[in-house]
Design an enzyme around this catalytic site. Sequence first.
Site, PDB file in Angstrom:
ATOM      1  N   ARG A 218       0.864  -1.130  -0.069  1.00 18.90           N
ATOM      2  CA  ARG A 218      -0.012   0.091   0.116  1.00 18.90           C
ATOM      3  C   ARG A 218       0.744   1.454   0.035  1.00 18.90           C
ATOM      4  NH1 ARG A 218      -3.446  -2.975  -1.306  1.00 18.90           N
ATOM      5  NH2 ARG A 218      -5.288  -3.490  -0.483  1.00 18.90           N
ATOM      6  N   GLU A 246      -4.037   6.793  -4.836  1.00 15.08           N
ATOM      7  CA  GLU A 246      -4.386   6.327  -6.160  1.00 15.08           C
ATOM      8  C   GLU A 246      -5.919   6.639  -6.812  1.00 15.08           C
ATOM      9  OE1 GLU A 246      -4.050   1.831  -5.813  1.00 15.08           O
ATOM     10  OE2 GLU A 246      -2.201   1.896  -5.006  1.00 15.08           O
ATOM     11  N   HIS A 264      -1.114  -0.560  -9.774  1.00 15.37           N
ATOM     12  CA  HIS A 264      -1.772  -1.596  -8.808  1.00 15.37           C
ATOM     13  C   HIS A 264      -1.961  -2.686  -9.611  1.00 15.37           C
ATOM     14  CE1 HIS A 264      -3.810  -1.727  -4.492  1.00 15.37           C
ATOM     15  NE2 HIS A 264      -3.369  -2.882  -4.921  1.00 15.37           N
TER      16      HIS A 264
HETATM   17  C1  DGY Z   1      -5.422  -6.692  -2.521  1.00 18.11           C
HETATM   18  O1  DGY Z   1      -6.020  -7.556  -2.632  1.00 18.11           O
HETATM   19  O2  DGY Z   1      -5.195  -5.976  -1.386  1.00 18.11           O
HETATM   20  C2  DGY Z   1      -4.710  -6.013  -3.571  1.00 18.11           C
HETATM   21  O3  DGY Z   1      -4.054  -4.792  -3.249  1.00 18.11           O
HETATM   22  C3  DGY Z   1      -5.373  -6.185  -4.894  1.00 18.11           C
HETATM   23  O4  DGY Z   1      -4.565  -6.300  -5.806  1.00 18.11           O
END
Ligand code: DGY
Length: 299
Positions: A218, A246, A264
Amino acid sequence: MRVLSTRRYPGPAFDELADVEVCSLAELTEPRPDVEGLIVANEPVPLELLPNLRIVANFSVGYDRIDVAACAARGVVVTNTPGVLDAATADLAFALLLAARRRVVEGDRLVRRGDWGSSWADGFVAEEVTGSTLGIVGLGRIGRAVARRAQGFELRVLYTQRTEIATDLAEYRDLDTLLAECDAVTLHVPLTPETRGLLDARRLSLLRDGACLVNTARGEIVDEDALVAELVSGRIRAGLDVFAHEPHVPRALFELENVVLTPHLGSATRQTREAMTRIVVDNLLAVARGEPPVTPVVL
Ligand code: DGY
């Protein structure tokens, strides 16, 4: 059970939902007492508009944008999609590590600009990946998948997390020591109040000159302004799949050759996304039958 879904999620499992309506959260402005199930992709849940909601089936392993406590207080179960995206995310972390450290994208841009005008033996060298030291922040499922891949690349692997564990995959270090000791560092912790801003300006300054930071977790785990400053200075390299706001990506990064940027993509393979839909649907069907969900988020 009537299900509202923020998009048509990929794969055949989605068609097993008998009563599903695709509707973005922006379109959801009026109370919907008919809705008992909601599918989101780590998006905030408008609980006030869904008085009879029973389950939020999250198409994501991360649930940092969902107020799980508020859902629990209303008796709404939240589920996520653990396990099925470990390999895809670990693969992408490695792709970013290789691309950033071996200057793959920079080389691609040079060729496309028509600037490759001399022998391969002139310049454009990078730092070796094989034999270098990789630091894994968070040795959970995805972190371990990265560590297993690292063995194939003959990397020396260190890890850090809250609790030291017995493992053959990596050697434990505290976070500051790990940052200072590694040629590359990859982040695999969830976003929580404890991990928000974990890599602040002081910690980023501990990275070795030329070190490569990979983030497929993240964006908010890193102080983004401090990271941009380090990258603009040219002192470190990075492979970034996630960002603090994002889909906004700091414009200062666009001109830099020492950073590889992806939108992402961690779980973005057909197989993984279809497997995520499978889990989402299994959770909804279980709750509709009055059974416990398959993969509940436990507070
Ligand atoms: C998640 O599942 O948390 C991811 O960030 C999606 O790719």
